[in-house]
Design a protein around this motif. Sequence first.
Motif, PDB file in Angstrom:
ATOM      1  N   GLU A 120      43.145  28.423  47.205  1.00  0.00           N
ATOM      2  CA  GLU A 120      41.944  28.390  48.036  1.00  0.00           C
ATOM      3  C   GLU A 120      41.172  29.702  47.920  1.00  0.00           C
ATOM      4  OE1 GLU A 120      42.643  28.201  52.305  1.00  0.00           O
ATOM      5  OE2 GLU A 120      40.659  29.072  52.624  1.00  0.00           O
ATOM      6  N   ARG A 121      41.935  30.796  48.029  1.00  0.00           N
ATOM      7  CA  ARG A 121      41.297  32.109  48.042  1.00  0.00           C
ATOM      8  C   ARG A 121      40.633  32.421  46.695  1.00  0.00           C
ATOM      9  NH1 ARG A 121      44.363  37.818  49.388  1.00  0.00           N
ATOM     10  NH2 ARG A 121      42.646  39.152  48.686  1.00  0.00           N
ATOM     11  N   GLU A 140      47.406  28.508  49.512  1.00  0.00           N
ATOM     12  CA  GLU A 140      46.537  29.551  50.066  1.00  0.00           C
ATOM     13  C   GLU A 140      45.875  30.366  48.973  1.00  0.00           C
ATOM     14  OE1 GLU A 140      47.599  32.239  53.301  1.00  0.00           O
ATOM     15  OE2 GLU A 140      48.936  30.663  54.027  1.00  0.00           O
ATOM     16  N   TYR A 158      52.434  39.358  51.527  1.00  0.00           N
ATOM     17  CA  TYR A 158      52.462  38.077  52.236  1.00  0.00           C
ATOM     18  C   TYR A 158      53.768  37.875  52.977  1.00  0.00           C
ATOM     19  CZ  TYR A 158      48.148  35.698  50.990  1.00  0.00           C
ATOM     20  OH  TYR A 158      46.837  35.325  50.902  1.00  0.00           O
ATOM     21  N   TRP A 161      45.720  22.507  57.548  1.00  0.00           N
ATOM     22  CA  TRP A 161      45.143  22.316  56.215  1.00  0.00           C
ATOM     23  C   TRP A 161      44.123  21.185  56.260  1.00  0.00           C
ATOM     24  CZ3 TRP A 161      45.263  25.248  51.998  1.00  0.00           C
ATOM     25  CH2 TRP A 161      46.237  26.256  51.958  1.00  0.00           C
ATOM     26  N   ASN A 188      41.170  41.639  50.720  1.00  0.00           N
ATOM     27  CA  ASN A 188      42.571  42.059  50.664  1.00  0.00           C
ATOM     28  C   ASN A 188      43.110  42.479  52.023  1.00  0.00           C
ATOM     29  OD1 ASN A 188      43.152  41.535  47.987  1.00  0.00           O
ATOM     30  ND2 ASN A 188      42.215  43.471  47.326  1.00  0.00           N
ATOM     31  N   GLU A 220      40.242  41.394  41.626  1.00  0.00           N
ATOM     32  CA  GLU A 220      40.077  41.746  43.036  1.00  0.00           C
ATOM     33  C   GLU A 220      41.384  41.586  43.814  1.00  0.00           C
ATOM     34  OE1 GLU A 220      37.659  42.700  46.450  1.00  0.00           O
ATOM     35  OE2 GLU A 220      37.114  42.683  44.321  1.00  0.00           O
ATOM     36  N   LEU A 221      42.132  40.542  43.493  1.00  0.00           N
ATOM     37  CA  LEU A 221      43.404  40.286  44.185  1.00  0.00           C
ATOM     38  C   LEU A 221      44.480  41.307  43.808  1.00  0.00           C
ATOM     39  CD1 LEU A 221      42.227  37.547  45.129  1.00  0.00           C
ATOM     40  CD2 LEU A 221      44.446  36.556  44.603  1.00  0.00           C
ATOM     41  N   GLY A 265      39.748  30.244  44.375  1.00  0.00           N
ATOM     42  CA  GLY A 265      38.661  29.287  44.152  1.00  0.00           C
ATOM     43  C   GLY A 265      37.397  29.695  44.886  1.00  0.00           C
ATOM     44  N   ASP A 266      37.542  30.036  46.190  1.00  0.00           N
ATOM     45  CA  ASP A 266      36.374  30.425  46.979  1.00  0.00           C
ATOM     46  C   ASP A 266      35.739  31.696  46.428  1.00  0.00           C
ATOM     47  OD1 ASP A 266      36.524  28.284  48.622  1.00  0.00           O
ATOM     48  OD2 ASP A 266      37.626  29.282  50.235  1.00  0.00           O
ATOM     49  N   ALA A 267      36.597  32.662  46.041  1.00  0.00           N
ATOM     50  CA  ALA A 267      36.070  33.932  45.542  1.00  0.00           C
ATOM     51  C   ALA A 267      35.321  33.728  44.230  1.00  0.00           C
ATOM     52  CB  ALA A 267      37.200  34.938  45.365  1.00  0.00           C
ATOM     53  N   TYR A 326      37.433  32.241  53.486  1.00  0.00           N
ATOM     54  CA  TYR A 326      36.260  32.803  52.824  1.00  0.00           C
ATOM     55  C   TYR A 326      35.018  32.747  53.718  1.00  0.00           C
ATOM     56  CZ  TYR A 326      33.359  34.530  49.145  1.00  0.00           C
ATOM     57  OH  TYR A 326      32.535  35.331  48.421  1.00  0.00           O
ATOM     58  N   ARG A 375      38.910  20.998  47.208  1.00  0.00           N
ATOM     59  CA  ARG A 375      39.781  22.178  47.347  1.00  0.00           C
ATOM     60  C   ARG A 375      40.358  22.209  48.752  1.00  0.00           C
ATOM     61  NH1 ARG A 375      36.496  26.758  45.940  1.00  0.00           N
ATOM     62  NH2 ARG A 375      37.044  26.146  43.827  1.00  0.00           N
TER      63      ARG A 375
END
Lengths: 113, 328
Positions: B34-35, B31, B71, A69, A50, B60-61, B37-39, A34, A75
């Motif tokens: 994380e994605r 992953e 993936y 990681w 995306n 969005e995903l 959560g951050d978004a 992010y 988080r």
Amino acid sequence: MSMDDTTAGHLQELRRGTVVLGCLVRLREPDYGYALLESLNRIGITVDANTLYPLLRRLEKQGLLTSEWNTDEARPRKFYRTSPAGEQLAGILTADWKNIDRALARLTSGDER
Amino acid sequence: MTAPTTTLTDRYVWAAVRTVPDAQRADLDRELRERIGDASDALVGTGRAPADAERMALVELGDPAVLAARYVDRPLQLIGPRYFLTWWRLVKMLYAIVLPIAAGAVLLAKMLSQAPIGESFADAFSVAFALAVHLGFWPTLIFAILERSPGRAPDLSWNPDMLPELPETGRAGRLGDLIASLVFLTLFAILIIWQGYGAPVVNPIGETVPVLSPDLWSFWIPWFLVLIGLEMVFAAAIYAWGWNWWLAVVNLLLNIAFIVPALWLFTTGQLINPEFLDVIGWPWGEAGGVVTTIIVFGAIAVTVWDVIDGVIKTVRGRGGSALSLGRI
């Protein structure tokens, strides 16, 4: 297809490779998805989530990025870093980018038509 | 709801990871969390309620199955561009060759076993239908599996030798057809006339026995001879102008004018001279019905093929062979 869609499509094509180059250069300092997304967009390399997240995975699979990681915070986050192979590729891509830029400049100025 | 703490994120992550191989699940799980959560944190930062932010981040995903497929690099199409043309050529060729042969064989077998005509056609149709389903399904399944198997594609690469010949547009290409047609039609006319006078079949007292019923000379034999003459004119027309839709229709009409009276006369016993049948000892016991069926079937098959051939040549806009299927 409207004119705007056509323009958007060509812009996307033109920028596709620059996102890879942007990631490889930016990730000399390890960072997570992010934060990378934000910083690339802030400096004008537009990319959406995306596209970016699958791209990071692909670059890692190709050995151009390494990942680790970080579980220090609440988080867990995956930090990516440019590998030596990625560094080498970044050099090649940058040189090519500059060549293209010079070639386009010559075309525009009409020097070597 | 399994537990009160289950969130949309939990459900999304589960929906995504269950479709990837076990070994990659834990990694993808982390992953995605994380994605997401951050978004959603970023959206909360712009003043949205946490629940709304989570929902927006998931929208969005997009579809979790699509995301997971991206993936793990799983194809999202049944057959991709790598195999599509090979698959398409194979299926077209199978349909063009296997279906008509199988349907025709069933029809012939049914008629030979004296089944009613309606039942024969119904059986041929149902066999053709079942076969069409199988011919469509199995190649598609095999190619879909190939698409999903790792490793290099088998070498199906194209090379210039595969280029089709250009259609022969000039008259030169049709000259062979013209000569063949004229020779065949002439021999056919000679045969019809000759059988009335010089056929090698003789009765016990040594007289020549015509094959065709002599009564036909009053109308039907001249009718067929005129048709043969028209066929010659038709062959010349094809040579001069090449196939077109008008000529394809004329071809159909000529074929009908020939086959319908011929089969009517044959099946009502008016075509063949009864004395000739006596000499050759017709009917040959059980075999009589079979021979009759094969003759009728063969005549219809040849006629239908001739009409179809005309249409194919018209569509291709050339006078070449219609048998070059699979080249495409």
